[in-house]
Design an enzyme around this catalytic site. Structure first.
Site, PDB file in Angstrom:
ATOM      1  N   GLU A 152      58.229 -21.442 -74.798  1.00  0.00           N
ATOM      2  CA  GLU A 152      57.316 -21.424 -74.002  1.00  0.00           C
ATOM      3  C   GLU A 152      56.961 -19.549 -73.552  1.00  0.00           C
ATOM      4  OE1 GLU A 152      54.916 -21.425 -71.808  1.00  0.00           O
ATOM      5  OE2 GLU A 152      54.632 -23.865 -70.417  1.00  0.00           O
ATOM      6  N   ASP A 153      56.476 -19.388 -72.638  1.00  0.00           N
ATOM      7  CA  ASP A 153      56.577 -18.032 -72.206  1.00  0.00           C
ATOM      8  C   ASP A 153      57.501 -17.756 -70.793  1.00  0.00           C
ATOM      9  OD1 ASP A 153      55.053 -19.410 -70.986  1.00  0.00           O
ATOM     10  OD2 ASP A 153      52.866 -18.098 -70.495  1.00  0.00           O
ATOM     11  N   ASP A 175      58.590 -21.698 -64.429  1.00  0.00           N
ATOM     12  CA  ASP A 175      58.343 -21.708 -63.061  1.00  0.00           C
ATOM     13  C   ASP A 175      58.659 -22.863 -62.265  1.00  0.00           C
ATOM     14  OD1 ASP A 175      57.840 -20.732 -61.160  1.00  0.00           O
ATOM     15  OD2 ASP A 175      55.857 -20.800 -60.684  1.00  0.00           O
ATOM     16  N   PHE A 234      54.853 -12.181 -59.543  1.00  0.00           N
ATOM     17  CA  PHE A 234      53.811 -13.080 -60.252  1.00  0.00           C
ATOM     18  C   PHE A 234      53.648 -11.188 -61.362  1.00  0.00           C
ATOM     19  CE2 PHE A 234      50.124 -13.530 -62.115  1.00  0.00           C
ATOM     20  CZ  PHE A 234      50.057 -14.875 -62.326  1.00  0.00           C
ATOM     21  N   ASP A 286      49.399 -13.712 -68.574  1.00  0.00           N
ATOM     22  CA  ASP A 286      47.620 -13.851 -68.163  1.00  0.00           C
ATOM     23  C   ASP A 286      47.485 -13.650 -66.403  1.00  0.00           C
ATOM     24  OD1 ASP A 286      47.673 -16.391 -67.398  1.00  0.00           O
ATOM     25  OD2 ASP A 286      46.266 -16.646 -67.092  1.00  0.00           O
TER      26      ASP A 286
END
Ligand code: IMP
Ligand code: MG
Length: 185
Positions: A104-105, A108, A157, A164
């Site tokens: 995964e990137d 969260d 963020f 993205d």
């Protein structure tokens, strides 16, 4: 049409540099090489955000692996994880008895990976582990931890290296924070 500008103009600060990402990916790749020697694991990239990290990571895994990709969307209204993800593209191969590594990137809220893990446990793999480039523990609403984490980050963020904002900035070679005015345009 987007204005033709250089992406760097939109960045407030760089949080994790390209060099730091490369070094960390190498370190994680070496760990996975030892842990999965002779196991022929399946690395499952969750599209699209995991692509740059997956590409960097696998260069440093020096044992046989297979690659699979998934596209999922979560449909969570409430606070409870449903154990179900909306699968837009599933893996192509049979995962029964296989060692699986989700890539995964970022984690969260944790919902995506918690749901994916629950879904794949039903498919009787030999094991499931999670590798994430970035972990944002302050955002967590369900209980899930990665087995290997590149970087722990504050609750901001982030964009770049797969992450993205409205499908843009995934191609930045580093992870950074956007200028406020970008959100307000
Ligand atoms: P979660 O853990 O289920 O909340 O979902 C993680 C997903 O949310 C990631 O794969 C990203 O697509 C997105 N996400 C969470 N935090 C960020 C961020 O800071 N920047 C960009 N995307 C993010
Ligand atoms: Mg995403």
């Amino acid at each position: 049409m987007k204005e033709s500008i250089m992406l760097e103009q939109d960045i407030k600060k760089v949080l994790i540099t390209e060099e730091e990402i490369r070094a960390k990916s190498k370190e994680l790749g070496q760990i996975l090489t030892e842990e999965y020697a002779d196991k022929n694991p399946i690395l499952i990239g969750v599209l699209k955000g995991s692509v740059p990290f997956l590409a960097e990571l696998i260069k440093h895994i020096d044992t046989h692996i297979e690659l699979e990709f998934m596209i999922v969307s979560s449909y969570h209204g409430g606070t409870e994880s449903t154990g179900q993800v909306n699968i837009i593209k599933d893996v192509d191969s049979d995962v029964t008895g296989r060692d699986l590594i989700f890539i995964e990137d970022i984690i969260d809220t944790g919902r995506t990976l918690k749901d994916l893990r629950e879904l794949f446990l039903k498919r009787n793999p030999a094991s499931i582990k999670i590798v994430t480039l970035v972990d944002k523990p302050a955002g967590r609403v369900v209980e899930i931890e990665a087995d290997y984490t590149g970087f722990v980050v504050p609750n901001e963020f982030l964009i770049g290296f797969g992450l993205d904002y409205d499908e843009n900035y995934r191609n930045l070679p580093y992870i950074g924070v956007l200028k406020e005015e970008v959100y307000n345009n």
